[in-house]
Structure formats: structure tokens, C-alpha cells
Motif scaffolding. Sequence first.
Motif, PDB file in Angstrom:
ATOM      1  N   TRP A   9      -1.005 -70.153 -64.781  1.00  0.00           N
ATOM      2  CA  TRP A   9      -0.806 -69.306 -65.954  1.00  0.00           C
ATOM      3  C   TRP A   9      -2.100 -68.586 -66.324  1.00  0.00           C
ATOM      4  O   TRP A   9      -2.080 -67.405 -66.660  1.00  0.00           O
ATOM      5  N   ARG A  10      -3.218 -69.298 -66.261  1.00  0.00           N
ATOM      6  CA  ARG A  10      -4.517 -68.677 -66.577  1.00  0.00           C
ATOM      7  C   ARG A  10      -4.849 -67.566 -65.578  1.00  0.00           C
ATOM      8  O   ARG A  10      -5.360 -66.516 -65.955  1.00  0.00           O
TER       9      ARG A  10
ATOM     10  N   LYS B 210      -1.658 -64.673 -66.338  1.00  0.00           N
ATOM     11  CA  LYS B 210      -1.604 -64.006 -67.644  1.00  0.00           C
ATOM     12  C   LYS B 210      -2.978 -63.603 -68.170  1.00  0.00           C
ATOM     13  O   LYS B 210      -3.124 -62.557 -68.795  1.00  0.00           O
ATOM     14  N   LYS B 211      -3.977 -64.435 -67.941  1.00  0.00           N
ATOM     15  CA  LYS B 211      -5.328 -64.138 -68.444  1.00  0.00           C
ATOM     16  C   LYS B 211      -6.173 -63.412 -67.404  1.00  0.00           C
ATOM     17  O   LYS B 211      -7.325 -63.081 -67.669  1.00  0.00           O
ATOM     18  N   GLU B 212      -5.598 -63.212 -66.207  1.00  0.00           N
ATOM     19  CA  GLU B 212      -6.291 -62.554 -65.098  1.00  0.00           C
ATOM     20  C   GLU B 212      -7.656 -63.186 -64.836  1.00  0.00           C
ATOM     21  O   GLU B 212      -8.635 -62.503 -64.575  1.00  0.00           O
ATOM     22  N   GLN B 213      -7.709 -64.500 -64.877  1.00  0.00           N
ATOM     23  CA  GLN B 213      -8.948 -65.229 -64.646  1.00  0.00           C
ATOM     24  C   GLN B 213      -9.137 -65.448 -63.159  1.00  0.00           C
ATOM     25  O   GLN B 213      -8.937 -66.543 -62.631  1.00  0.00           O
TER      26      GLN B 213
ATOM     27  N   LYS C 271      -5.021 -56.901 -60.971  1.00  0.00           N
ATOM     28  CA  LYS C 271      -3.869 -57.349 -61.754  1.00  0.00           C
ATOM     29  C   LYS C 271      -2.725 -57.856 -60.859  1.00  0.00           C
ATOM     30  O   LYS C 271      -2.239 -58.962 -61.065  1.00  0.00           O
TER      31      LYS C 271
END
Length: 103
Positions: free
Chosen positions: A19-20, A23-26, A44
Motif C-alpha cells: 500500500w505504501r 498509494k504513497k509512491e514510496q 507512478k
Amino acid sequence: MFELIFLVLIGLFFSFVGWRIWKKEQITLIHDYHYTKVVEKDKKPYTEKMGKACIIMGCGMILTGTVDFITNTFYGWIFFGVCFISGLIIMIFTQLKYNGGLF
């Protein structure tokens, strides 16, 4: 009971990391040599696909522990195999597409 707790915790960890990444593009949660050739405009879609693949693996682990606990069999490992292989295939194709190779 140990198998359930262990697999659910590891599955939740994989899902959280996925998820990180998604969604957070980490992208830094992925080892740096895996994204060295990923151009900025592809960051992305790269993080989206890698994160989703990680979440698929995590869900497979959670399903494995849950099914094995409920049924008292090892049929849950079928979910693990299917989800792990699916996630791995997505990761490999994403690496090849956006990074130009696995490393």
C-alpha cells in the motif's frame, strides 16, 4: 494457531508495504537497483504495479493462514502458491517493462 497468527502478521506487513509503495509512491521501499532506470514519468505506474503485486502476495498469506486454521488442512497453501506466483509474475513483468531488466 501459530500458523494463523504468523501468516496473518506477515501478510499484513506485505500488504502495508504494498500500500505504501502503491498509494504513497514510496519507491524507496524497493531496493534501489530495481528502480535505477525507471524514468520519472513512469514512476507512478511502476509503483502502482509493484505495490499491487506486493498486496496480492500479502493477501495470499492471510488467506493461507485463515483457510488452514478453519479447515485444519493445508489446502490454504494453494492460495499462497497462486498469489505468490501471481505477484512475482507481475513484479517481473513490471521490472522488465519499466527498468529494462530485473536488476
